[in-house]
Write an enzyme that holds these catalytic residues in place. Structure first.
Site, PDB file in Angstrom:
ATOM      1  N   ASP A 153      -2.409 -18.116   2.422  1.00 57.12           N
ATOM      2  CA  ASP A 153      -3.537 -18.915   1.946  1.00 57.12           C
ATOM      3  C   ASP A 153      -3.943 -19.979   2.964  1.00 57.12           C
ATOM      4  O   ASP A 153      -5.125 -20.235   3.182  1.00 57.12           O
ATOM      5  CB  ASP A 153      -3.246 -19.525   0.578  1.00 57.12           C
ATOM      6  CG  ASP A 153      -1.823 -20.042   0.435  1.00 57.12           C
ATOM      7  OD1 ASP A 153      -1.030 -19.892   1.381  1.00 57.12           O
ATOM      8  OD2 ASP A 153      -1.492 -20.583  -0.636  1.00 57.12           O
ATOM      9  N   ASP A 167      -5.266  -6.708   5.993  1.00 57.17           N
ATOM     10  CA  ASP A 167      -6.502  -6.091   5.522  1.00 57.17           C
ATOM     11  C   ASP A 167      -7.503  -7.160   5.101  1.00 57.17           C
ATOM     12  O   ASP A 167      -8.682  -7.144   5.495  1.00 57.17           O
ATOM     13  CB  ASP A 167      -6.166  -5.171   4.348  1.00 57.17           C
ATOM     14  CG  ASP A 167      -7.308  -4.261   3.942  1.00 57.17           C
ATOM     15  OD1 ASP A 167      -8.372  -4.304   4.578  1.00 57.17           O
ATOM     16  OD2 ASP A 167      -7.128  -3.494   2.976  1.00 57.17           O
ATOM     17  N   TYR A 191       0.807  -1.214   0.000  1.00 56.68           N
ATOM     18  CA  TYR A 191       0.000   0.000   0.000  1.00 56.68           C
ATOM     19  C   TYR A 191       0.845   1.272   0.000  1.00 56.68           C
ATOM     20  O   TYR A 191       0.346   2.351  -0.321  1.00 56.68           O
ATOM     21  CB  TYR A 191      -0.946   0.033   1.211  1.00 56.68           C
ATOM     22  CG  TYR A 191      -2.031  -1.010   1.184  1.00 56.68           C
ATOM     23  CD1 TYR A 191      -2.284  -1.790   0.053  1.00 56.68           C
ATOM     24  CD2 TYR A 191      -2.819  -1.243   2.294  1.00 56.68           C
ATOM     25  CE1 TYR A 191      -3.276  -2.745   0.040  1.00 56.68           C
ATOM     26  CE2 TYR A 191      -3.827  -2.197   2.297  1.00 56.68           C
ATOM     27  CZ  TYR A 191      -4.051  -2.949   1.162  1.00 56.68           C
ATOM     28  OH  TYR A 191      -5.033  -3.902   1.157  1.00 56.68           O
ATOM     29  N   LYS A 226       3.927 -14.906   2.772  1.00 54.08           N
ATOM     30  CA  LYS A 226       3.885 -15.707   1.547  1.00 54.08           C
ATOM     31  C   LYS A 226       5.331 -15.999   1.140  1.00 54.08           C
ATOM     32  O   LYS A 226       5.779 -15.710   0.031  1.00 54.08           O
ATOM     33  CB  LYS A 226       3.119 -14.956   0.448  1.00 54.08           C
ATOM     34  CG  LYS A 226       2.789 -15.809  -0.778  1.00 54.08           C
ATOM     35  CD  LYS A 226       1.860 -16.963  -0.476  1.00 54.08           C
ATOM     36  CE  LYS A 226       1.493 -17.709  -1.772  1.00 54.08           C
ATOM     37  NZ  LYS A 226       0.767 -18.963  -1.501  1.00 54.08           N
ATOM     38  N   ASP A 270     -11.045  -8.860   7.340  1.00 52.15           N
ATOM     39  CA  ASP A 270     -12.394  -8.847   6.777  1.00 52.15           C
ATOM     40  C   ASP A 270     -12.993 -10.257   6.818  1.00 52.15           C
ATOM     41  O   ASP A 270     -14.178 -10.441   7.120  1.00 52.15           O
ATOM     42  CB  ASP A 270     -12.373  -8.337   5.338  1.00 52.15           C
ATOM     43  CG  ASP A 270     -12.354  -6.818   5.255  1.00 52.15           C
ATOM     44  OD1 ASP A 270     -12.101  -6.175   6.300  1.00 52.15           O
ATOM     45  OD2 ASP A 270     -12.578  -6.274   4.170  1.00 52.15           O
TER      46      ASP A 270
END
Length: 366
Positions: free
Chosen positions: A223, A247, A141, A190, A251
């Site tokens: 994942d 982020d 970001y 990751k 959610d």
């Protein structure tokens, strides 16, 4: 004792939920005899309309001079032009950067009365209580981005960049949190694909091993973490991860608690005011209808009392009041089952403020 609070109501349902948080804070201030001063300022889409900037300099100055910042939400269809030079989200990212708020704390706690209406099986949700620590001022970001010519027409890029120091400081926040909870940290990355994640994993391992030897440390690929959040959410105590992964995962985790409207957050730095906001967005589809859930905003105010104002009794009282009201059957539309009568944003705020005033001393700090 006096506390100054900057209020950035923002866009969409932001003003609606912020006013309920202020109502509850007023009740807790009356109960415990403290003075709170609220000063409003512009951010996001409304700020663009009135000043041309998503984050006016006056807003930054107010935030720096305050003890804490309450934020509603930013954005909406009116400003949703991908090609616009100024967008509401720039105000949010700018606040995080200007105030050096590098650690975002997002607690996810499942209240038992909401389990029957949850999207997951109840036996998976019983006892879920986790904290996601999201790095907030680095990663994709904030990395280099742009567009350039490509043989097919155009190419766009966003770059994930992390330094050792950025990773160290947010992992320390997670380690300290775990020591006060159940002594377990899962670091999410990751590392099988991304070089930035490989640095993240090596650095997180070193910090946790050297500085928090009593904390059980584990690493998960993002994942796999997403899968385990739904398959066995009780396994998590503290989760620490980068900006984009945090982020997305929070959610997802909001569905454990029943709705995004239930979840609060605190954005903190090494010094200066913290920023407190629900994890949901501006929800323009329901703005102005009086049906938004103010609980995430109200619980964010409780986190503000605890983290920025060192006012533990107020934080405990607000959290107990929310539990009391939910236990008594109060439901906004997002957490109501087919058999429940949904109440309005204002009525939920009223009930929580009343509970703050009426809880017994033992109940308020239980």
């Amino acid at each position: 004792m006096f506390h100054s609070i900057a209020v950035l109501a923002g866009d969409g349902v932001g003003p609606e939920v912020v006013v309920e948080a202020r109502k509850v804070l007023g009740a807790v201030a009356d109960r415990f005899g403290r003075s709170l001063s609220f000063t409003e300022a512009l951010v996001g889409g409304r700020a663009i309309d009135e000043t041309g900037s998503a984050l006016p300099s006056d807003t930054i100055d107010l935030c720096r001079q305050s003890d804490a910042v309450l934020l509603g939400a930013v954005g909406g269809p009116k400003w949703d032009d991908p090609g616009a030079a100024v967008r509401p989200e720039q105000g949010l990212l700018g606040l995080r950067s200007e105030l050096q708020l590098f650690a975002n704390l997002r607690p996810v706690r499942v209240l038992r009365p909401l389990i029957p209406s949850a999207v997951l099986r109840g036996d998976l949700l019983e006892g879920v209580d986790l904290l996601v620590v999201r790095e907030l001022t680095g990663g994709i970001y904030f990395g280099p981005r742009g567009r350039r010519r490509h043989p097919s027409g155009e190419e766009a890029f966003d770059t994930m960049v992390y330094s050792t120091g950025e990773i160290e400081r947010v992992v320390r926040v997670a380690g300290r949190a775990a020591c006060a909870r159940r002594n377990s940290v899962v670091s999410v990355d990751k590392a099988n694909v991304l070089e930035a994640s490989r640095l993240w994993r090596v650095t997180a391992s070193r910090v946790l091993e050297e500085e928090f030897p009593t904390v059980k440390a584990e690493h998960l690929l993002v994942d796999a973490a997403a899968m385990h959040l739904l398959r066995c959410p009780r396994r998590f105590d503290v989760m620490v991860t980068g900006n984009m992964f945090g982020d997305i995962l929070t959610d997802e985790a909001s569905m454990l608690a029943g709705s995004m409207g239930m979840l609060p957050s605190a954005s903190l730095g090494d010094s200066g005011p913290g920023l407190y906001e629900p994890i949901h967005g501006s929800a323009p589809d329901i703005a102005g209808r009086g049906i938004a859930n103010p609980v995430g905003m109200i619980l964010s105010a409780a986190m503000m009392c605890r983290e920025s104002l060192a006012w533990l009794e107020a934080a405990d009282c607000i959290e107990r009041a929310v539990e009391c009201v939910i236990n008594a059957g109060a439901r906004t539309a997002d957490i109501a089952s087919t058999d429940d009568k949904a109440i309005s944003t204002v009525e939920m705020g009223d009930r929580i403020a009343t509970a703050v005033r009426e809880l017994s001393p033992a109940e308020a700090t239980a």
